[in-house]
Design an enzyme around this catalytic site. Structure first.
Site, PDB file in Angstrom:
ATOM      1  N   THR A 195      36.756  36.447  26.637  1.00 55.90           N
ATOM      2  CA  THR A 195      35.788  37.871  27.185  1.00 55.90           C
ATOM      3  C   THR A 195      34.418  37.771  27.111  1.00 55.90           C
ATOM      4  OG1 THR A 195      36.637  39.365  25.939  1.00 55.90           O
ATOM      5  CG2 THR A 195      38.479  39.037  27.020  1.00 55.90           C
ATOM      6  N   CYS A 196      33.819  38.701  27.876  1.00 58.17           N
ATOM      7  CA  CYS A 196      32.692  39.046  26.830  1.00 58.17           C
ATOM      8  C   CYS A 196      32.087  39.503  26.083  1.00 58.17           C
ATOM      9  CB  CYS A 196      31.574  39.191  28.607  1.00 58.17           C
ATOM     10  SG  CYS A 196      31.598  40.872  28.718  1.00 58.17           S
ATOM     11  N   ASP A 197      33.204  40.155  24.873  1.00 58.63           N
ATOM     12  CA  ASP A 197      33.281  41.131  23.816  1.00 58.63           C
ATOM     13  C   ASP A 197      33.477  40.066  22.666  1.00 58.63           C
ATOM     14  OD1 ASP A 197      33.921  44.358  22.884  1.00 58.63           O
ATOM     15  OD2 ASP A 197      33.655  42.506  21.753  1.00 58.63           O
ATOM     16  N   ASN A 253      36.981  43.206  31.382  1.00 56.30           N
ATOM     17  CA  ASN A 253      36.179  42.347  32.319  1.00 56.30           C
ATOM     18  C   ASN A 253      37.410  41.681  33.723  1.00 56.30           C
ATOM     19  OD1 ASN A 253      34.854  40.213  29.963  1.00 56.30           O
ATOM     20  ND2 ASN A 253      35.007  42.075  30.270  1.00 56.30           N
TER      21      ASN A 253
END
Ligand code: PLP
Length: 387
Positions: free
Chosen positions: A325-327, A366
């Site tokens: 994910t983009c975290d 996401n």
């Protein structure tokens, strides 16, 4: 000292090499769940077992444990209806989460649940009003040193508070069943139980009347990357402490295991999305599952899952293992040894991932779907639910 070691295969080989399915997915072997239940039953035959549903609430897992005779530690009306829906009688349930609304207590009582764990005057008052006459255990705060995932003071009360809560419960017409504690999850110090049992005995003495039930909580560990003490050592420590601290009228015992019963039954099958040498000079391996896809217990690297790939046995080198994910928090391990041959598209399996995995997966961060779970039964050769 006998230990449970991570060298033994955590789950049947047939489950590890499960049929191709979309990645990622979790495979849970019901035969292993039943085997762990039987092991715990044999090690502590004097204790009632309440399986902590939160660890893995898959219907097939709950049905396997119900079939084996287990009771259930439930944390919400949702878990209560799930377990009752399987046909488990409400007398086999213990509502052990003391943080709840009056309506949730009333719903539990209405469904026939009689046994509740509490740890505050506010909750005792709620119980007296919403579940009059219910049986209660007061949860003690105990030393959690040695636990991989401690509760950090969120639950339990001091011995003095416990005495006053027992008295309050009695005065309000509740049935005082006894005391409970939880020494923290993945607890590798059996002596933690001995200390907590000693504290419980002091509280019982302060209360001035014998307690009839002592709930020893969960916390029994599994060998992830490191060996842990054998279950027999926990059982002996517990038995010795109960004899020592309750020499005259020992209470009935209960346990609320989660991890021990289901972790080793599960293998999380994933694959490598990308391997790149990044600006920090490090090799980053991105998997298609991460912190939000089920591996929540990698937070702070609390649980170090054992990893398996098709390149095992070949040369390894350090890597950072991250989720998809983009975290920025979606990094599983900052320094882990992985095969140098690992490439995008290769499989990567997280072993002993049957506990606190799918139940923690986000519903769609996401846009990624919740972790699919597939239950198999290597003992019966049948397949269960796929979600
Ligand atoms: C009240 C309670 N009981 C039992 C358990 C299960 O603990 P474990 O998985 O360590 O056996 C938990 C876990 O969070 C819990 O909160």
């Amino acid at each position: 000292m006998t230990t449970q070691t991570p060298d033994a295969p955590p789950v049947a080989a047939s489950v590890q090499a499960s049929a191709p399915r979309p990645s990622p997915h979790l495979v849970v072997d019901l035969a292993t769940v039943r085997a762990r239940y039987a092991e715990l039953r044999a090690a502590l035959p004097e204790a009632r077992i309440y399986y902590a549903v939160k660890a893995n609430p898959e219907p097939a897992v709950l049905a396997a444990l119900a079939g084996a005779g287990s009771g259930f530690d439930v944390a919400s009306p949702g878990e209560i209806s799930q377990v009752l829906g399987l046909g488990a009688p409400p007398e086999l349930l213990c509502y052990a989460n003391p943080v709840r609304k009056p309506a949730e207590v009333a719903a539990a009582a209405g469904a026939g649940v009689r046994l509740f764990v509490t740890d505050s005057a506010e909750d005792v008052d709620v119980l007296a009003a919403a579940a009059p006459g219910a049986s209660v255990m007061v949860r003690l705060a105990v030393d959690e040193a040695g636990a991989a995932t401690p509760f950090g003071g969120k639950f339990g009360c001091s011995p003095a508070e416990a005495v006053s809560l027992l008295r309050r419960a009695l005065a309000l017409g509740l049935d005082v069943a006894g005391l409970s504690f939880h020494v923290g999850s993945q607890q590798v110090r059996p002596v933690a139980w001995a200390h907590a049992i000693g504290t419980a005995a002091q509280v019982a003495a302060g209360f001035g009347a014998p307690i009839r039930l002592l709930d020893l909580g969960g916390g029994f560990p599994v060998p992830y990357r490191d060996a842990v003490p054998a279950l027999a050592e926990y059982a002996t420590t517990i038995r010795t402490a109960v004899r020592q601290h309750f020499p005259h009228r020992p209470p009935a015992l209960a346990v609320e295991p989660g991890r021990f019963l289901v972790a080793e039954a599960g293998v999380l099958h994933a694959c490598v999305v990308r391997v790149s040498r990044r600006h920090d000079g490090r090799r980053w391996v991105y998997a298609d599952v991460g912190r939000y896809g089920g591996l929540a217990e990698t937070e702070g690297e609390a649980i170090g899952y054992r990893l398996a790939t098709e390149h095992d046995g070949g040369p390894e080198a350090p890597a950072v293992l991250a989720g998809p994910t983009c975290d920025g928090d979606d990094v599983l391990y900052r320094d882990v040894s992985l095969p140098v041959a690992l490439r995008a598209g290769d499989t990567i399996r997280f072993l002993a991932a049957g506990a606190y995995c799918a139940s923690y997966a986000s519903v769609g961060f996401n846009g990624l779907p919740p972790l699919p779970v597939h239950c198999v039964d290597t003992g019966a050769g049948t397949s269960g639910s796929m979600r």
